[in-house]
Scaffold this motif. Structure first.
Motif, PDB file in Angstrom:
ATOM      1  N   LYS A   1      43.867 -25.447  55.324  1.00 27.14           N
ATOM      2  CA  LYS A   1      45.089 -26.190  55.606  1.00 27.14           C
ATOM      3  C   LYS A   1      45.859 -26.344  54.309  1.00 27.14           C
TER       4      LYS A   1
ATOM      5  N   GLU B   1      47.107 -31.727  53.392  1.00 25.98           N
ATOM      6  CA  GLU B   1      46.399 -32.024  54.633  1.00 25.98           C
ATOM      7  C   GLU B   1      44.881 -31.933  54.482  1.00 25.98           C
ATOM      8  N   THR B   2      44.429 -31.655  53.259  1.00 28.09           N
ATOM      9  CA  THR B   2      42.990 -31.601  53.014  1.00 28.09           C
ATOM     10  C   THR B   2      42.524 -32.665  52.032  1.00 28.09           C
TER      11      THR B   2
ATOM     12  N   ALA C   1      42.320 -40.729  55.994  1.00 36.06           N
ATOM     13  CA  ALA C   1      41.015 -40.616  56.639  1.00 36.06           C
ATOM     14  C   ALA C   1      40.697 -41.816  57.517  1.00 36.06           C
TER      15      ALA C   1
ATOM     16  N   ASP D   1      41.669 -39.225  60.275  1.00 35.88           N
ATOM     17  CA  ASP D   1      41.539 -37.794  59.995  1.00 35.88           C
ATOM     18  C   ASP D   1      40.256 -37.572  59.182  1.00 35.88           C
ATOM     19  N   TRP D   2      39.108 -37.673  59.859  1.00 35.70           N
ATOM     20  CA  TRP D   2      37.831 -37.592  59.166  1.00 35.70           C
ATOM     21  C   TRP D   2      37.487 -36.167  58.730  1.00 35.70           C
ATOM     22  N   SER D   3      38.203 -35.193  59.202  1.00 33.36           N
ATOM     23  CA  SER D   3      37.932 -33.818  58.762  1.00 33.36           C
ATOM     24  C   SER D   3      38.168 -33.652  57.266  1.00 33.36           C
ATOM     25  N   ARG D   4      38.934 -34.544  56.679  1.00 31.81           N
ATOM     26  CA  ARG D   4      39.186 -34.459  55.239  1.00 31.81           C
ATOM     27  C   ARG D   4      37.909 -34.674  54.417  1.00 31.81           C
TER      28      ARG D   4
ATOM     29  N   LEU E   1      35.164 -33.292  55.022  1.00 33.04           N
ATOM     30  CA  LEU E   1      34.583 -31.961  54.911  1.00 33.04           C
ATOM     31  C   LEU E   1      35.421 -31.032  54.051  1.00 33.04           C
ATOM     32  N   LEU E   2      36.729 -31.153  54.146  1.00 27.57           N
ATOM     33  CA  LEU E   2      37.620 -30.176  53.523  1.00 27.57           C
ATOM     34  C   LEU E   2      37.934 -30.478  52.062  1.00 27.57           C
ATOM     35  N   SER E   3      38.061 -31.752  51.711  1.00 29.94           N
ATOM     36  CA  SER E   3      38.564 -32.092  50.369  1.00 29.94           C
ATOM     37  C   SER E   3      37.696 -31.559  49.227  1.00 29.94           C
TER      38      SER E   3
END
Length: 335
Positions: A47, A51-52, A59, A64-67, A69-71
């Motif tokens: 992304k 958005e990461t 979050a 947006d809890w996917s952050r 994993l991504l950050s």
């Protein structure tokens, strides 16, 4: 947080040079795969960077809890990526050799998630303590928080020694704290709280309950969800366990007749007197040795007493002489 800068990608060239100087064959697989994932996501981000990155607002407030994993696996620019991956190579090679690949991969996964979680807790606490909502808006990205945690773990498993920081020898046990302050002073754009979160996670592992909790969770996974007598765990030397019938560095398959097999011989299969079955994997044995192993398995199937088998150990052969083998073959065919 700066927007990603596209330029000559000097950092990627420096990183490639360092990898080839070390030699790809000298980099353990988990460390190499983690480096590859970071480089891939820099070149082809999942992304956009905004958005990461991880913040309390994005979050927690916006869920947006996917952050989380991504950050850790996205970076601002190529130099940011280079410095983090250069440190990963140095720490990863030492720790993966010490802990073993599976446990090191497990450690990286837990540290990646937990560092972000501790970061959110600290930023939330600062927001309430100072009544300044800007702490909840600060967005962090990059692998450096995880690296600070790995530094604590590395110093724990390799105690002693000193690190030269700006010409001053600093004991390794205190080096991460000195670096935490100096990096923030010299480069205010870095995330002080993010780096501090990594150190705290590392301390939770080396002096707190995190390591034991990870061992318990590993026991659940390796026992297929049934936590009990076949529990396995990891210690500071790598893979270990309770109730393991095999040594840590051997195949999980049993060792038959002094040679390791990948597949146990099927003693329930039908045999014919004129063609004694042989194991499909010869393991470098000669024809006579293969025949000896097959004959012993056949005698065991027919109730012979040429081998003793304990309830938890391997078969113990009686090591008959070639003449005795021929005699047993005649006895078997005459029966």
């Amino acid at each position: 947080m700066r927007n990603r800068q596209r330029g000559t990608n000097l950092g990627l060239l420096l990183l490639a040079s360092q990898v080839f100087q070390l030699g790809i064959d000298n980099i353990p697989p988990v460390t190499l795969a983690t480096l590859g994932l970071n480089v891939y996501l820099f070149l082809f981000p999942f992304k956009p960077l905004l958005e990461t990155c991880l913040s309390v607002r994005e979050a927690y407030w916006y869920r947006d809890w996917s952050r989380l994993l991504l950050s850790p696996f996205h970076h601002v620019d190529d130099m940011h990526l280079y410095f983090n991956m250069a440190l990963l190579l140095w720490k990863g090679i030492r720790l993966e050799k010490k802990l073993g690949g599976p446990w090191f991969a497990y450690l990286l996964s837990v540290f990646s998630l937990l560092t972000g979680f501790v970061y959110l807790l600290l930023e939330t606490g600062l927001t309430h303590m100072t009544e300044d909502s800007s702490y909840s808006l600060q967005c962090a990205v990059g692998f450096s928080g995880v690296l600070f945690g790995l530094k604590v773990v590395n110093n724990h498993y390799h105690p002693g020694g000193a690190t030269n920081i700006m010409g001053l020898p600093i004991a390794n046990r205190y080096a991460c704290w000195v670096e935490l302050v100096l990096i923030h002073i010299m480069n205010p754009g870095t995330s002080f709280v993010g780096h501090l979160s990594g150190i705290l996670v590392g301390l939770l592992y080396t002096t707190g309950p995190l390591k034991r909790l990870m061992e318990i969770c590993a026991g659940f996974v390796t026992s297929n969800g049934h936590y009990g007598g076949q529990q396995t765990y990891y210690n500071s030397s790598g893979y270990s366990g309770y109730g393991m019938p095999y040594a840590p560095n051997t195949n999980y398959e049993q060792h038959y007749y002094g040679a390791p097999y990948r597949q146990q011989y099927n003693t329930n299969s039908a045999h014919t007197p004129t063609a004694p079955p042989q194991h499909p994997y010869t393991a470098g044995m000669s024809e006579e040795q293969q025949y000896e192993a097959a004959l012993r398995a056949s005698l065991n199937d027919r109730g012979g007493h040429t081998q003793a088998r304990s309830s938890h150990g391997p078969f113990v052969p009686s090591n008959p002489s070639p003449e005795e083998i021929r005699w047993r073959r005649i006895q078997r065919f005459d029966s």
